[in-house]
Design a protein around this motif. Structure first.
Motif, mmCIF file in Angstrom:
data_model
loop_
_atom_site.group_PDB
_atom_site.id
_atom_site.type_symbol
_atom_site.label_atom_id
_atom_site.label_comp_id
_atom_site.label_asym_id
_atom_site.label_seq_id
_atom_site.Cartn_x
_atom_site.Cartn_y
_atom_site.Cartn_z
ATOM 1 N N UNK A 116 0.837 -1.198 0.000
ATOM 2 C CA UNK A 116 0.000 0.000 0.000
ATOM 3 C C UNK A 116 0.875 1.254 0.000
ATOM 4 N N UNK A 117 1.895 1.250 0.857
ATOM 5 C CA UNK A 117 2.799 2.403 0.928
ATOM 6 C C UNK A 117 3.518 2.622 -0.401
ATOM 7 N N UNK A 118 3.941 1.539 -1.050
ATOM 8 C CA UNK A 118 4.607 1.654 -2.345
ATOM 9 C C UNK A 118 3.675 2.273 -3.389
ATOM 10 N N UNK A 119 2.400 1.891 -3.335
ATOM 11 C CA UNK A 119 1.434 2.472 -4.260
ATOM 12 C C UNK A 119 1.253 3.955 -4.029
ATOM 13 N N UNK A 120 1.262 4.382 -2.769
ATOM 14 C CA UNK A 120 1.152 5.808 -2.449
ATOM 15 C C UNK A 120 2.407 6.551 -2.905
ATOM 16 N N UNK A 121 3.574 5.937 -2.693
ATOM 17 C CA UNK A 121 4.835 6.557 -3.130
ATOM 18 C C UNK A 121 4.836 6.787 -4.630
ATOM 19 N N UNK A 122 4.293 5.858 -5.366
ATOM 20 C CA UNK A 122 4.278 5.955 -6.833
ATOM 21 C C UNK A 122 3.585 7.227 -7.300
ATOM 22 N N UNK A 148 -5.319 11.631 -1.840
ATOM 23 C CA UNK A 148 -4.827 10.487 -1.068
ATOM 24 C C UNK A 148 -5.920 9.448 -0.902
ATOM 25 N N UNK A 149 -7.124 9.901 -0.586
ATOM 26 C CA UNK A 149 -8.227 8.966 -0.415
ATOM 27 C C UNK A 149 -8.584 8.281 -1.727
ATOM 28 N N UNK A 150 -8.455 8.977 -2.835
ATOM 29 C CA UNK A 150 -8.755 8.386 -4.145
ATOM 30 C C UNK A 150 -7.764 7.293 -4.500
ATOM 31 N N UNK A 151 -6.471 7.555 -4.268
ATOM 32 C CA UNK A 151 -5.451 6.534 -4.537
ATOM 33 C C UNK A 151 -5.654 5.355 -3.595
ATOM 34 N N UNK A 152 -5.954 5.646 -2.328
ATOM 35 C CA UNK A 152 -6.169 4.582 -1.345
ATOM 36 C C UNK A 152 -7.332 3.682 -1.756
ATOM 37 N N UNK A 153 -8.471 4.268 -2.057
ATOM 38 C CA UNK A 153 -9.637 3.460 -2.425
ATOM 39 C C UNK A 153 -9.387 2.677 -3.706
ATOM 40 N N UNK A 382 -3.506 0.438 -12.998
ATOM 41 C CA UNK A 382 -2.600 -0.241 -13.933
ATOM 42 C C UNK A 382 -2.258 0.626 -15.137
ATOM 43 N N UNK A 383 -2.991 1.714 -15.323
ATOM 44 C CA UNK A 383 -2.730 2.615 -16.444
ATOM 45 C C UNK A 383 -1.731 3.682 -15.977
ATOM 46 N N UNK A 384 -0.504 3.591 -16.483
ATOM 47 C CA UNK A 384 0.549 4.510 -16.054
ATOM 48 C C UNK A 384 0.239 5.953 -16.391
ATOM 49 N N UNK A 385 -0.687 6.189 -17.297
ATOM 50 C CA UNK A 385 -1.021 7.570 -17.680
ATOM 51 C C UNK A 385 -1.663 8.337 -16.526
ATOM 52 N N UNK A 386 -2.147 7.608 -15.524
ATOM 53 C CA UNK A 386 -2.764 8.285 -14.389
ATOM 54 C C UNK A 386 -1.755 8.852 -13.408
ATOM 55 N N UNK A 387 -0.513 8.353 -13.438
ATOM 56 C CA UNK A 387 0.492 8.787 -12.467
ATOM 57 C C UNK A 387 0.806 10.276 -12.595
ATOM 58 N N UNK A 388 1.164 10.779 -13.796
ATOM 59 C CA UNK A 388 1.461 12.217 -13.899
ATOM 60 C C UNK A 388 0.262 13.105 -13.612
ATOM 61 N N UNK A 389 -0.941 12.605 -13.842
ATOM 62 C CA UNK A 389 -2.134 13.392 -13.530
ATOM 63 C C UNK A 389 -2.194 13.669 -12.034
ATOM 64 N N UNK A 390 -2.023 12.631 -11.235
ATOM 65 C CA UNK A 390 -2.072 12.787 -9.773
ATOM 66 C C UNK A 390 -0.878 13.598 -9.285
ATOM 67 N N UNK A 391 0.295 13.309 -9.789
ATOM 68 C CA UNK A 391 1.500 14.025 -9.344
ATOM 69 C C UNK A 391 1.388 15.503 -9.635
ATOM 70 N N UNK A 392 0.818 15.872 -10.782
ATOM 71 C CA UNK A 392 0.674 17.278 -11.150
ATOM 72 C C UNK A 392 -0.265 18.015 -10.208
ATOM 73 N N UNK A 393 -1.333 17.331 -9.800
ATOM 74 C CA UNK A 393 -2.290 17.956 -8.869
ATOM 75 C C UNK A 393 -1.626 18.200 -7.517
ATOM 76 N N UNK A 394 -0.881 17.214 -7.035
ATOM 77 C CA UNK A 394 -0.205 17.372 -5.748
ATOM 78 C C UNK A 394 0.846 18.484 -5.818
ATOM 79 N N UNK A 395 1.524 18.591 -6.970
ATOM 80 C CA UNK A 395 2.566 19.605 -7.136
ATOM 81 C C UNK A 395 2.022 21.022 -7.064
#
Length: 398
Positions: A116-122, A148-153, A382-395
């Motif tokens: 779970x922690x690794x998924x949050x780190x990603x 955070x809650x969205x990634x967790x769920x 599983x879709x890597x395209x979602x990673x930069x979307x979340x990272x950009x919002x947090x940034x």
């Protein structure tokens, strides 16, 4: 629901008790009918002396329509269930309330926490890792952080997906609903048919409407008509009825014997007379003697109690607080009445909108869950395209 029926100069009342492990003692009132020539040859023909024979439908209604009697065998079950519930309060393997997890349990749990922690780190989600006194790793998130809650769920839904209902089961449910809807239509009762995200269909109606409930009951008689008892069940019923009847005969109690055309049989008596109920209960005691249960060991946290603990007043001593403090870890629970601030809500709404827009543009499958301020977005991890979307919002939080 329960109607008193005048069967003779005396008032005979029905009482239905379906007992787990004890069988059927007696049943609900139903209109007396003439004996049917279609009644099959069963043990009822041998053990009952001129029983009143009911149809299968009336027999089912009679067996399902009586209140629980005080002092009858079902009261025994209630007390036994209470003891069983009490015994579950302390697991004997805990050593008088002291929980000692195995090394395997800790390893298995922590492997999931680390995944779970690794998924949050990603995704760059902030969290706190706390290890409790047993060695379990716990991951804590900001409850008002919608990202955070969205990634967790999304993580937990992916790890433990809902079981998919087979098309065969879905079709069977729709067929049952068709029968229920037909009966509700005949009764001119309003209802709605809804389908959830798994295509499971349900019917909603006014559950407090007697006409609606009668229509649904009629539908279930069509869907699942009454079935005859199997040989083993019938043998138990016969044994119990004869034991109660013998006790009644010896005490001069007035009762009636009933059976239906499927072979079910039961006794009816004045269940408002507690003395008669006591006779029936005594008959059951003879058939089913009480099971001896070892006393439950009561455990106390003796290491946090003073020597004169027997004289303690829990309301004023503070001992309860001491016990609670002794059992807690470094994790501070969120107060039950905690609510997001206006800033939390504004940020959450904006970030929900940003995630839905970003996932749409990136082609990531997602679904918005809940309503503001408790919304979240579950999406395809599983879709890597979602990673930069979340990272950009947090940034953008700075």
């Amino acid at each position: 629901m329960y109607q008193n029926m005048r069967r003779s100069p005396r008032m005979i009342f029905a009482a239905s008790v379906v007992l787990a492990g004890l069988g059927i003692a007696s049943c609900g009132s139903a209109p007396k009918q003439e004996q049917s020539a279609a009644v099959p040859a069963t043990a009822a023909d041998v053990t009952n002396t001129n029983p009143v024979i009911l149809s299968a439908t009336d027999g089912l209604a009679a067996r399902n329509s009586a209140p629980v009697r005080s002092g009858a065998p079902d009261a025994k079950i209630a007390s036994t269930s209470s003891l069983a519930a009490d015994s579950m309060m302390v697991d004997p393997s805990w050593g008088c309330g002291v929980y000692e997890p195995s090394a395997a349990e800790i390893v298995e749990s922590n492997a999931i926490s680390e995944a779970f922690a690794a998924g949050l780190d990603r995704y760059g989600v902030a969290y706190e890792r706390v290890t409790d006194d047993f060695g379990f790793v716990q991951i804590s998130l900001d409850p008002f952080d919608v990202v955070a809650q969205s990634v967790s769920q999304s993580f937990w839904i992916a790890r433990y997906p809902l079981e998919v209902i087979s098309q065969e089961d879905l079709a069977a449910q729709v067929a049952q609903n068709d029968v229920v809807a037909e009966q509700l239509d005949k009764a001119q009762v309003a209802y709605t048919r809804t389908t959830d995200e798994q295509d499971y269909e349900s019917i909603d109606y006014d559950y407090d409407d007697p006409a609606a409930q009668a229509a649904v009951d009629a539908a279930w008689l069509i869907i699942s008509p009454p079935q005859p008892p199997d040989a083993e069940t019938l043998a138990v019923i016969v044994k119990e009825n004869e034991a109660v009847a013998t006790a009644f005969d010896a005490a001069g109690v007035v009762y009636e014997r009933f059976a239906d055309e499927l072979g079910w049989q039961w006794l009816e008596w004045d269940y408002e007379d507690q003395s008669i109920n006591d006779i029936a209960a005594a008959a059951y005691e003879q058939l089913y003697p009480p099971v001896a249960i070892d006393p439950i060991e009561q455990c106390v946290a003796v290491d946090v109690l003073p020597d004169d603990s027997e004289a303690i007043d829990p309301a004023t001593s503070g001992v309860v607080d001491d016990v609670a403090d002794d059992l807690t870890t470094d994790v501070v629970p969120m107060e039950a009445d905690s609510e997001p601030s206006a800033d939390d809500i504004a940020r959450g709404d904006a970030e929900i909108a940003a995630m839905t827009e970003g996932f749409t543009t990136a082609g990531v499958t997602f679904e918005v869950q809940g309503e503001s301020p408790w919304q979240s977005v579950t999406f395809d991890l599983t879709n890597d395209a979602g990673v930069p979307v979340v990272q950009a919002i947090i940034a953008t939080r700075g």
